[in-house]
Design a protein around this motif. Structure first.
Motif, PDB file in Angstrom:
ATOM      1  N   UNK A  15       0.588 -10.857  -9.775  1.00  0.00           N
ATOM      2  CA  UNK A  15       0.633  -9.933  -8.631  1.00  0.00           C
ATOM      3  C   UNK A  15      -0.557  -8.982  -8.670  1.00  0.00           C
ATOM      4  N   UNK A  16      -0.840  -8.468  -9.854  1.00  0.00           N
ATOM      5  CA  UNK A  16      -1.981  -7.559  -9.987  1.00  0.00           C
ATOM      6  C   UNK A  16      -3.298  -8.260  -9.666  1.00  0.00           C
ATOM      7  N   UNK A  45      -4.395  -1.990 -11.913  1.00  0.00           N
ATOM      8  CA  UNK A  45      -4.108  -2.379 -13.288  1.00  0.00           C
ATOM      9  C   UNK A  45      -3.187  -1.400 -14.014  1.00  0.00           C
ATOM     10  N   UNK A  46      -2.945  -0.212 -13.416  1.00  0.00           N
ATOM     11  CA  UNK A  46      -1.962   0.722 -13.961  1.00  0.00           C
ATOM     12  C   UNK A  46      -0.589   0.531 -13.328  1.00  0.00           C
ATOM     13  N   UNK A  47      -0.518  -0.168 -12.223  1.00  0.00           N
ATOM     14  CA  UNK A  47       0.739  -0.307 -11.477  1.00  0.00           C
ATOM     15  C   UNK A  47       1.782  -1.045 -12.310  1.00  0.00           C
ATOM     16  N   UNK A  48       3.016  -0.554 -12.216  1.00  0.00           N
ATOM     17  CA  UNK A  48       4.130  -1.192 -12.907  1.00  0.00           C
ATOM     18  C   UNK A  48       5.038  -1.956 -11.951  1.00  0.00           C
ATOM     19  N   UNK A  53       1.727  -1.705  -5.761  1.00  0.00           N
ATOM     20  CA  UNK A  53       0.636  -2.614  -5.390  1.00  0.00           C
ATOM     21  C   UNK A  53       0.520  -2.744  -3.876  1.00  0.00           C
ATOM     22  N   UNK A  54       1.658  -2.797  -3.204  1.00  0.00           N
ATOM     23  CA  UNK A  54       1.663  -2.929  -1.750  1.00  0.00           C
ATOM     24  C   UNK A  54       0.968  -1.747  -1.092  1.00  0.00           C
ATOM     25  N   UNK A  55       1.174  -0.567  -1.637  1.00  0.00           N
ATOM     26  CA  UNK A  55       0.563   0.639  -1.070  1.00  0.00           C
ATOM     27  C   UNK A  55      -0.965   0.609  -1.168  1.00  0.00           C
ATOM     28  N   UNK A  56      -1.495  -0.102  -2.164  1.00  0.00           N
ATOM     29  CA  UNK A  56      -2.950  -0.137  -2.362  1.00  0.00           C
ATOM     30  C   UNK A  56      -3.670  -1.011  -1.335  1.00  0.00           C
TER      31      UNK A  56
END
Length: 141
Positions: A15-16, A45-48, A53-56
């Motif tokens: 996903x990342x 790469x910090x997202x858990x 991730x969707x917000x980015x």
């Protein structure tokens, strides 16, 4: 654990990587500055969780849906029996023309002309098939 935490889904490495590719593509297209790309990649790469991730990528355009490929592939020929039959007939006629040319011993390779037109008809047939499969193609009544 809290209820809102249980509804969140953990992000996988795949996903990342998918989101990082989307951010890098947006940067290469000029939609994001270099600083924005670096900042978003750091967040990726910090997202858990997947919602992070969707917000980015929420403000980036979605990629166009994949169009079906040109049907003169093995998979395309398996899907279209009429195209497969057209190919078989074109090959048979080409082989017969070449054999006749070889038997007659004519110096000029005249089978090139009918083989050319057989190939053109096959490519037109394949192109029509791929156009009919494309999203948004007009459906004849």
């Amino acid at each position: 654990m809290e209820d809102n935490r249980t509804a969140r889904i953990r992000a996988a490495d795949a996903d990342r990587e998918r989101v990082a590719t989307a951010v890098q593509t947006a940067g290469s297209e000029g939609r994001l500055t270099l600083e924005e790309v670096e900042e978003r990649l750091a967040h990726v790469y910090r997202a858990r969780f997947t919602d992070e991730l969707t917000a980015l990528t929420a403000d980036l355009p979605r990629p166009a849906p994949a169009r079906p490929g040109f049907p003169l592939t093995r998979a395309g020929l398996r899907r279209h029996p009429a195209l497969r039959l057209h190919l078989a007939v074109a090959v048979a006629i080409a082989v017969l023309a070449i054999v006749r040319w070889a038997v007659l011993g004519v110096g000029f390779f005249w089978p090139a002309i009918p083989i050319f037109w057989l190939a053109v008809s096959l490519f037109v047939h394949a192109r029509v098939r791929s156009f009919r499969e494309s999203p948004g193609a007009a459906v004849p009544y």
